[in-house]
Design a protein around this motif. Structure first.
Motif, PDB file in Angstrom:
ATOM      1  N   THR A  46       0.841  -1.178   0.057  1.00 46.66           N
ATOM      2  CA  THR A  46      -0.004  -0.016  -0.066  1.00 46.66           C
ATOM      3  C   THR A  46       0.796   1.339   0.190  1.00 46.66           C
ATOM      4  OG1 THR A  46      -0.106  -0.056   2.340  1.00 46.66           O
ATOM      5  CG2 THR A  46      -1.856  -1.280   1.226  1.00 46.66           C
ATOM      6  N   MET A  76      -7.570   5.283  -1.724  1.00 47.84           N
ATOM      7  CA  MET A  76      -8.127   4.383  -0.530  1.00 47.84           C
ATOM      8  C   MET A  76      -9.210   3.605  -1.140  1.00 47.84           C
ATOM      9  SD  MET A  76      -6.390   4.717   1.826  1.00 47.84           S
ATOM     10  CE  MET A  76      -7.370   3.602   2.864  1.00 47.84           C
ATOM     11  N   PRO A  77     -10.127   4.018  -1.938  1.00 41.32           N
ATOM     12  CA  PRO A  77     -11.166   3.167  -2.270  1.00 41.32           C
ATOM     13  C   PRO A  77     -10.671   1.898  -3.177  1.00 41.32           C
ATOM     14  CG  PRO A  77     -12.107   5.593  -2.730  1.00 41.32           C
ATOM     15  CD  PRO A  77     -10.479   5.783  -2.239  1.00 41.32           C
ATOM     16  N   ARG A 117      -8.980  -0.241  -0.686  1.00 43.97           N
ATOM     17  CA  ARG A 117     -10.009  -1.113   0.170  1.00 43.97           C
ATOM     18  C   ARG A 117     -10.600  -2.527  -0.422  1.00 43.97           C
ATOM     19  NH1 ARG A 117     -12.052   4.202   1.083  1.00 43.97           N
ATOM     20  NH2 ARG A 117     -11.324   5.181   3.005  1.00 43.97           N
ATOM     21  N   LEU A 118     -10.908  -2.000  -1.560  1.00 42.35           N
ATOM     22  CA  LEU A 118     -11.374  -3.350  -2.530  1.00 42.35           C
ATOM     23  C   LEU A 118     -10.294  -4.476  -2.655  1.00 42.35           C
ATOM     24  CD1 LEU A 118     -13.695  -1.096  -5.212  1.00 42.35           C
ATOM     25  CD2 LEU A 118     -14.304  -2.571  -3.192  1.00 42.35           C
ATOM     26  N   LEU A 152      -7.933  -5.195  -0.685  1.00 43.90           N
ATOM     27  CA  LEU A 152      -7.665  -5.678   0.555  1.00 43.90           C
ATOM     28  C   LEU A 152      -8.653  -6.663   0.874  1.00 43.90           C
ATOM     29  CD1 LEU A 152      -5.704  -3.289   2.501  1.00 43.90           C
ATOM     30  CD2 LEU A 152      -4.799  -5.365   1.522  1.00 43.90           C
ATOM     31  N   ILE A 153     -10.066  -6.286   0.753  1.00 41.54           N
ATOM     32  CA  ILE A 153     -11.171  -7.085   0.980  1.00 41.54           C
ATOM     33  C   ILE A 153     -11.132  -8.254   0.069  1.00 41.54           C
ATOM     34  CG2 ILE A 153     -13.714  -7.077   0.898  1.00 41.54           C
ATOM     35  CD1 ILE A 153     -13.847  -4.190   1.629  1.00 41.54           C
ATOM     36  N   TYR A 194      -6.946  -8.856   7.000  1.00 39.71           N
ATOM     37  CA  TYR A 194      -6.783  -7.837   5.763  1.00 39.71           C
ATOM     38  C   TYR A 194      -7.879  -6.937   5.720  1.00 39.71           C
ATOM     39  CZ  TYR A 194      -2.844  -9.942   3.408  1.00 39.71           C
ATOM     40  OH  TYR A 194      -1.415 -10.352   2.810  1.00 39.71           O
ATOM     41  N   VAL A 195      -9.008  -7.280   6.194  1.00 44.67           N
ATOM     42  CA  VAL A 195     -10.037  -6.280   6.276  1.00 44.67           C
ATOM     43  C   VAL A 195      -9.925  -5.392   7.273  1.00 44.67           C
ATOM     44  CG1 VAL A 195     -12.557  -5.830   6.233  1.00 44.67           C
ATOM     45  CG2 VAL A 195     -11.490  -8.071   5.046  1.00 44.67           C
ATOM     46  N   ILE A 238      -7.934  -2.170   7.334  1.00 41.10           N
ATOM     47  CA  ILE A 238      -8.275  -1.058   6.431  1.00 41.10           C
ATOM     48  C   ILE A 238      -8.374   0.283   6.992  1.00 41.10           C
ATOM     49  CG2 ILE A 238      -9.904  -0.042   4.753  1.00 41.10           C
ATOM     50  CD1 ILE A 238     -10.556  -3.102   4.160  1.00 41.10           C
ATOM     51  N   PRO A 239      -8.982   0.491   8.164  1.00 44.19           N
ATOM     52  CA  PRO A 239      -8.988   1.871   8.552  1.00 44.19           C
ATOM     53  C   PRO A 239      -7.800   2.292   9.234  1.00 44.19           C
ATOM     54  CG  PRO A 239     -10.873   0.332   9.597  1.00 44.19           C
ATOM     55  CD  PRO A 239      -9.780  -0.422   9.091  1.00 44.19           C
ATOM     56  N   LEU A 280      -4.766   2.219   7.338  1.00 44.12           N
ATOM     57  CA  LEU A 280      -3.720   2.086   6.364  1.00 44.12           C
ATOM     58  C   LEU A 280      -2.956   3.300   6.114  1.00 44.12           C
ATOM     59  CD1 LEU A 280      -5.426   0.334   3.481  1.00 44.12           C
ATOM     60  CD2 LEU A 280      -3.631  -0.534   5.120  1.00 44.12           C
TER      61      LEU A 280
END
Length: 395
Positions: free
Chosen positions: A80, A91-92, A95-96, A98-99, A130-131, A134-135, A137
């Motif tokens: 990242t 970031m969007p 996020r996707l 990593l999800i 991994y999820v 996310i907040p 990163l």
């Protein structure tokens, strides 16, 4: 007209594998973690005695998976942006991605659990991690280190107190993320520490040297706490969350007394045994993981040629881990259990040979390709382009 022939794949791989942007030391550490987890699953080990080298194989228990978790945090940081925090507009997509990665890893973990081996498969928790990160990163390294410290020092005691006050609840959710072999609070501490290390340019020798010193210091503190707990008979890590309420209890106060909240909190602080999730284990074994990573980075330069097979294994950890679990299922059968140092050695040799050959011929591991492809599709990134960073996805 003469043409310049390309070197054979093996020669080209020998000269190019592990070069920047990959970090060979991280691949080597990851390879050690895979072999260590295999040993924890199937090896025959005796209780660790620092004065008896034959017992040092016992170090694989607990510490190997913790090493893997810290390395996962480093990988997340590298994927990242490395030392640069990701821009808000990215970031969007991050996020996707990593999800997507987390979802595939979770599904692979569930599939391996369906084989019904005695192995406590860690991939399901990794998928969640991994999820969960996310907040965080865009957190600076110092924030990540503070968060890791708070989780290490406070979370075990608070979890133990909560377990006692709620009379040691059971269920799929709490067993997965709070009170099982891999409590998410402890493992987030390892991942946060790894993310901070990745942001601080872990590949630099100066960073590795400082990390080695910090790791040794944490080992002294953590294992020192565990030693104090053992000397004063404060209880084992296996009982960190208290015991079962006494049979036939008639009131909540009776059950609470049986759960022993104060004792559970004290045990949570001093618990050092593998997978206890205690503060002493998090500090001591976390320091052990940092020390191993630092040594691998420092040695990967002068010992590069010798360490390449370990690096190849560590470059495809998901594939190697899955093959190991499948091999145990094939040998032991559903629900079966066995331990054999000979099979551990055979597993290590087979994985090193197979992953080196695969790396020479095909590059990335098969499951790593799958995870990368899903992450790309989740973020609508064409598969031919880098998944997260501006260059090839690295360690």
């Amino acid at each position: 007209m003469s043409t310049v022939s390309k070197p054979p794949p093996a020669s080209r791989w020998f000269h190019e594998f592990g070069r920047a942007p990959r970090i060979l030391g991280l691949d080597v550490a990851r390879g050690l973690a895979i072999l260590g987890m295999a040993g924890a699953h199937i090896g025959e080990t005796e209780a660790f005695d620092p004065f008896d080298l034959s017992t040092w194989t016992d170090l694989v228990h607990g510490r190997s998976s913790i090493l893997f978790a810290v390395l996962a945090g480093i990988s997340i940081a590298l994927m990242t942006g490395r030392s640069v925090l990701p821009d808000p507009e990215r970031m969007p997509s991050l996020r996707l991605q990593l999800i997507g990665r987390g979802a595939v890893i979770l599904l692979i973990g569930l599939a391996l659990e369906m084989l019904n081996t005695p192995i406590a498969v860690i991939l399901t928790l990794y998928g969640l991690l991994y999820v969960a990160v996310i907040p965080f990163l865009r957190w600076q390294p110092w924030k990540l280190l503070i968060a890791a410290g708070i989780l290490a020092l406070a979370a075990p005691a608070l979890l133990a107190l909560l377990a006692a006050l709620t009379l040691n609840p059971t269920g799929a959710g709490v067993s997965l993320v709070l009170y099982g072999s891999y409590p998410i609070t402890a493992w987030l501490a390892f991942v946060f520490a790894g993310m901070a290390l990745g942001r601080l340019r872990v590949e630099k020798l100066e960073t590795a040297a400082i990390t080695l010193g910090a790791g040794v210091g944490l080992m002294v503190i953590g294992y020192g706490l565990g030693l104090v707990g053992g000397v004063t008979r404060l209880g084992s890590g296996s009982a960190i969350f208290g015991g079962e309420p006494a049979a036939g209890w008639s009131t909540y106060s009776d059950a609470l007394a049986a759960a022993d909240p104060a004792g559970a909190v004290v045990r949570a602080i001093f618990a050092v045994e593998p997978h206890s999730g205690g503060t002493a284990e998090i500090l001591g074994s976390g320091g052990f993981a940092l020390s191993v990573i630092a040594l691998c980075v420092l040695l990967s330069g002068p010992l590069r040629a010798v360490l390449l097979p370990l690096g190849a294994l560590g470059s495809m950890p998901l594939s190697a881990y899955s093959v190991h679990v499948v091999s145990v299922a094939l040998v032991a059968g559903p629900g079966g259990f066995f331990s054999s140092n000979a099979f551990w050695l055979a597993t290590a040799v087979a994985l090193l040979l197979a992953t080196t050959l695969w790396s020479v011929l095909f590059g990335r591991g098969p499951l790593e390709r799958l995870v990368g492809w899903v992450a790309s599709r989740m973020a609508a990134v064409p598969p031919g382009r880098p998944v997260i960073t501006g260059r090839r996805v690295d360690s």
